[in-house]
Design an enzyme around this catalytic site. Structure first.
Site, PDB file in Angstrom:
ATOM      1  NE  ARG A 239       3.659   6.151   4.244  1.00  0.00           N
ATOM      2  CZ  ARG A 239       4.527   5.233   4.629  1.00  0.00           C
ATOM      3  NH1 ARG A 239       5.249   5.442   5.712  1.00  0.00           N
ATOM      4  NH2 ARG A 239       4.692   4.130   3.941  1.00  0.00           N
ATOM      5  N   GLY A 240       1.755  10.251   1.863  1.00  0.00           N
ATOM      6  CA  GLY A 240       1.877   9.844   0.459  1.00  0.00           C
ATOM      7  C   GLY A 240       0.669  10.243  -0.374  1.00  0.00           C
ATOM      8  CB  ILE A 241      -0.985   8.409  -3.142  1.00  0.00           C
ATOM      9  CG1 ILE A 241       0.277   8.315  -4.025  1.00  0.00           C
ATOM     10  CG2 ILE A 241      -2.224   8.561  -3.998  1.00  0.00           C
ATOM     11  CD1 ILE A 241       0.353   7.070  -4.909  1.00  0.00           C
ATOM     12  CG  ASN A 317      -4.359   5.868  -0.990  1.00  0.00           C
ATOM     13  OD1 ASN A 317      -3.681   5.923  -2.006  1.00  0.00           O
ATOM     14  ND2 ASN A 317      -3.846   6.063   0.227  1.00  0.00           N
ATOM     15  N   GLY A 319      -2.612   0.724   0.849  1.00  0.00           N
ATOM     16  CA  GLY A 319      -2.032  -0.432   0.170  1.00  0.00           C
ATOM     17  C   GLY A 319      -0.646  -0.701   0.705  1.00  0.00           C
ATOM     18  CE  LYS A 324      12.790 -11.815   0.494  1.00  0.00           C
ATOM     19  NZ  LYS A 324      13.351 -10.479   0.541  1.00  0.00           N
ATOM     20  CE1 TYR A 382       1.134  -2.549  -4.351  1.00  0.00           C
ATOM     21  CE2 TYR A 382       1.924  -2.589  -6.621  1.00  0.00           C
ATOM     22  CZ  TYR A 382       1.407  -1.886  -5.542  1.00  0.00           C
ATOM     23  OH  TYR A 382       1.166  -0.538  -5.652  1.00  0.00           O
ATOM     24  CB  THR A 417       5.074   7.989  -2.345  1.00  0.00           C
ATOM     25  OG1 THR A 417       5.308   6.636  -2.764  1.00  0.00           O
ATOM     26  CG2 THR A 417       3.994   8.611  -3.190  1.00  0.00           C
TER      27      THR A 417
HETATM   28  N1  LIG Z   1       3.831   5.272  -4.979  1.00  0.00           N
HETATM   29  C1  LIG Z   1       3.639   4.703  -6.148  1.00  0.00           C
HETATM   30  O1  LIG Z   1       4.427   4.870  -7.082  1.00  0.00           O
HETATM   31  C2  LIG Z   1       2.432   3.836  -6.383  1.00  0.00           C
HETATM   32  C3  LIG Z   1       2.297   3.241  -7.635  1.00  0.00           C
HETATM   33  C4  LIG Z   1       1.185   2.458  -7.887  1.00  0.00           C
HETATM   34  C5  LIG Z   1       0.225   2.289  -6.918  1.00  0.00           C
HETATM   35  N2  LIG Z   1       0.390   2.863  -5.706  1.00  0.00           N
HETATM   36  C6  LIG Z   1      -0.680   2.632  -4.723  1.00  0.00           C
HETATM   37  O2  LIG Z   1      -1.102   3.885  -4.197  1.00  0.00           O
HETATM   38  C7  LIG Z   1      -1.538   3.694  -2.847  1.00  0.00           C
HETATM   39  C8  LIG Z   1      -0.806   4.664  -1.935  1.00  0.00           C
HETATM   40  O3  LIG Z   1       0.586   4.459  -2.096  1.00  0.00           O
HETATM   41  P1  LIG Z   1       1.681   5.363  -1.364  1.00  0.00           P
HETATM   42  O4  LIG Z   1       2.861   5.356  -2.253  1.00  0.00           O
HETATM   43  O5  LIG Z   1       1.107   6.647  -0.921  1.00  0.00           O
HETATM   44  O6  LIG Z   1       1.994   4.411  -0.121  1.00  0.00           O
HETATM   45  P2  LIG Z   1       2.459   4.753   1.357  1.00  0.00           P
HETATM   46  O7  LIG Z   1       3.069   3.508   1.892  1.00  0.00           O
HETATM   47  O8  LIG Z   1       3.273   6.011   1.374  1.00  0.00           O
HETATM   48  O9  LIG Z   1       1.071   5.050   2.094  1.00  0.00           O
HETATM   49  C9  LIG Z   1       0.109   4.040   2.300  1.00  0.00           C
HETATM   50  C10 LIG Z   1      -0.739   4.411   3.500  1.00  0.00           C
HETATM   51  O10 LIG Z   1      -1.668   3.326   3.699  1.00  0.00           O
HETATM   52  C11 LIG Z   1      -1.696   3.032   5.086  1.00  0.00           C
HETATM   53  N3  LIG Z   1      -2.075   1.640   5.309  1.00  0.00           N
HETATM   54  C12 LIG Z   1      -1.359   0.536   5.015  1.00  0.00           C
HETATM   55  N4  LIG Z   1      -2.002  -0.560   5.429  1.00  0.00           N
HETATM   56  C13 LIG Z   1      -3.143  -0.153   6.008  1.00  0.00           C
HETATM   57  C14 LIG Z   1      -4.214  -0.826   6.651  1.00  0.00           C
HETATM   58  N5  LIG Z   1      -4.211  -2.165   6.819  1.00  0.00           N
HETATM   59  N6  LIG Z   1      -5.239  -0.099   7.142  1.00  0.00           N
HETATM   60  C15 LIG Z   1      -5.252   1.256   7.013  1.00  0.00           C
HETATM   61  N7  LIG Z   1      -4.252   1.948   6.414  1.00  0.00           N
HETATM   62  C16 LIG Z   1      -3.211   1.246   5.926  1.00  0.00           C
HETATM   63  C17 LIG Z   1      -0.276   3.307   5.539  1.00  0.00           C
HETATM   64  O11 LIG Z   1      -0.182   3.459   6.949  1.00  0.00           O
HETATM   65  C18 LIG Z   1       0.081   4.551   4.764  1.00  0.00           C
HETATM   66  O12 LIG Z   1      -0.285   5.720   5.458  1.00  0.00           O
HETATM   67  C19 LIG Z   1      -1.281   2.227  -2.513  1.00  0.00           C
HETATM   68  O13 LIG Z   1      -2.458   1.485  -2.720  1.00  0.00           O
HETATM   69  C20 LIG Z   1      -0.237   1.828  -3.527  1.00  0.00           C
HETATM   70  O14 LIG Z   1      -0.251   0.458  -3.786  1.00  0.00           O
HETATM   71  C21 LIG Z   1       1.463   3.632  -5.414  1.00  0.00           C
END
Ligand SMILES: NC(=O)c1ccc[n+]([C@@H]2O[C@H](COP(=O)([O-])OP(=O)(O)OC[C@H]3O[C@@H](n4cnc5c(N)ncnc54)[C@H](O)[C@@H]3O)[C@@H](O)[C@H]2O)c1
Length: 476
Positions: A239-241, A317, A319, A324, A382, A417
């Site tokens: 999902r997401g990014i 990707n 994360g 907290k 984080y 997201t």
């Molecule tokens: N959304 C933002 O604004 C934002 C900003 C900066 C950085 N990020 C980074 O971008 C990346 C994606 O973010 P997002 O917003 O799409 O997050 P999200 O929570 O929507 O998606 C993250 C995906 O990673 C998977 N995941 C989590 N832990 C896992 C593991 N141990 N093994 C395998 N898969 C795992 C989840 O199941 C999920 O599908 C992350 O690294 C996040 O830190 C996001």
């Protein structure tokens, strides 16, 4: 998640309300769309003394179908364009009230020959005359040298000064116009970087500094399918990014191995099936279920990748956040975030490299965050992990160079997201607006940036951290 304010100010009624009471008016950014030409229009060229990149620039503009006009600071452009049989003329500053179609799509300034702070005046001349001529969602690109590579302190100083100019232009331009600085080593290939930075694919990338070295580049046979024949692993692809990264990788020709945790298997399967539906000629992509933090994950992943013949691109990707303040944070929240966001990636990379699962000439791209650059309240775990992702990139550049593998990171800002939908409303609105685009980015903006870094044409781009944050006020 929907940005209702953006929709409102882009409606006729909302636009007039916003204008009358002086509210910010973000525009709907121009992004890549199937069937819509990526390039076109006019680029205005400016330059300091002794510019070095006119030849590759005119070749590029000709091949992407842009015409050009030369500012008085760059009249040497005209004979070069003529030699290439390219249409060009002199730039005329836009008179107040001129029709929008008089506008230019891009301003490109060659500052590579600037060796002294007094020569920075050419930037003033060009941008003073030209900034009002740029169309909405237009592009500003300044080409310079890496300051550390300059032999004299004065040249180093002047080249470093370009950063302030480029970033300020991004903050002044508005209207979805981005401004980026490309530091080009003498002889480096600029085509891949400029194609990205001039295109709608870089809609949310502004205020960035990209360094290109002289590694030889293989141009793709088809710029629309630069990843044809490549295999790419994307973690967190359900999902997401991560899902957006999988989509853009597939759209650009790659076979995608999407990985996610067992709990996300249904969503992962749907994401991967959607790729097959959208690009049937590529056949099925691969879903891989694993928790990257599990002790056996590196072995499981390496075995699965070897079974399909190894891999060319790794995108870390996946994360998590467990926010907290440090005094209230549990040990488990600290440990899990560091492990998933950083240590697991190190373990996986180490094995993929040891066993040559990642091919020579491969690409590793980490997903950091602007929190990793600026720090953030309630995110010590984080931000530590995401700063570590940047350290990983910097520390691995040289060890990977001999194998032709590049390693870079993207650092997203506020991206729409499920992760950011959980942020309380007030903070969420602040995160969205506190950037030069006055809006959050879309997952596809991060995905496009990753795919550019993953492309064969980016062979000279390694050790970079590119923020995809609309030039967020938070961080550098
Ligand atoms: N959304 C933002 O604004 C934002 C900003 C900066 C950085 N990020 C980074 O971008 C990346 C994606 O973010 P997002 O917003 O799409 O997050 P999200 O929570 O929507 O998606 C993250 C995906 O990673 C998977 N995941 C989590 N832990 C896992 C593991 N141990 N093994 C395998 N898969 C795992 C989840 O199941 C999920 O599908 C992350 O690294 C996040 O830190 C996001």
């Amino acid at each position: 998640m929907k940005d209702r304010y953006l929709d409102f100010v882009n409606s006729p009624f909302g636009a007039s309300v916003a204008r009358s009471i002086g509210l910010p008016q973000p525009i709907v950014l121009r992004r890549h769309a199937q069937g819509r030409p990526e390039f076109g229009g006019i680029a205005a060229i400016g330059a300091g003394p002794s510019p070095t990149l006119f030849e590759p620039l005119i070749t590029l503009l000709t091949s992407i179908g842009m015409t050009s006009v030369a500012h008085e600071s760059a009249l040497g452009w005209l004979p070069v364009a003529a030699r290439h049989g390219a249409m060009s003329g002199r730039f005329e500053p836009r008179s107040p009230g001129a029709a929008p179609n008089d506008r230019v799509q891009a301003l490109i300034f060659d500052a590579t020959g600037i060796t002294d702070s007094t020569q920075l005046h050419a930037l003033y001349s060009f941008f003073h005359d030209a900034i009002r001529s740029v169309a909405k969602s237009g592009r500003i690109v300044v080409l310079g040298r890496q300051p550390q590579s300059c032999t004299s302190p004065r040249a180093w100083t002047a080249q470093r000064a370009l950063e302030g100019m480029t970033r300020s232009l991004g903050k002044e331009a508005r209207g979805g116009i981005s401004s980026n600085l490309v530091q080009v080593e003498p002889g480096a290939d600029i085509e891949g970087a400029l194609r990205f930075l001039l295109s709608p694919r870089s809609a949310y990338v502004s205020g960035q500094i990209v360094h290109i070295d002289t590694t030889p580049v293989t141009q793709p046979a088809d710029w629309n399918q630069p990843l044809a024949g490549k295999r790419a692993l994307v973690t967190g692809a359900a999902r997401g990014i991560g899902a957006a990264i999988a989509q853009v990788l597939a759209d650009r020709g790659a076979h995608v191995i999407g990985l996610d945790v067992p709990q996300a298997q249904d969503a992962l399967d749907q994401t991967m099936l959607a790729l097959e539906d959208a690009w049937p000629s590529q056949g099925a992509h691969t879903a891989l279920v694993a928790d990257i933090a599990a002790p056996e994950a590196p072995e499981t992943i390496a075995a699965a990748l070897l079974a399909v013949g190894g891999i060319d691109i790794v995108v870390h990707n996946a994360g998590i956040t467990r926010d907290k303040t440090i005094a209230k944070m549990t040990e488990a929240a600290w440990d899990s975030v560091i492990d998933v966001n950083l240590s697991a990636q190190e373990r996986i990379d180490d094995l993929l490299l040891d066993q040559n699962v990642l091919h020579a000439g491969g690409r590793i791209i980490g997903v950091s965050s602007i929190s990793g650059i600026a720090g953030n309240l309630g995110q010590t775990n984080y931000a530590t992990s995401k700063a570590g992702v940047i350290g990983r990139v910097q520390s691995m550049v040289e060890p990977l160079r001999a194998r032709g593998i590049t390693i870079n990171a993207v650092a997203p800002g506020f991206i729409e997201t499920q992760m950011t939908a959980r942020i309380p409303l007030g903070l969420r609105e602040a995160g969205r607006r506190m950037n030069s685009m006055s809006q959050g980015g879309q997952p596809v903006d991060v995905a496009e940036t990753i795919v550019w870094l993953a492309s064969p044409a980016s062979a000279g781009i390694t050790g970079n951290v590119v923020r995809v944050c609309g030039q967020s006020l938070i961080g550098a």
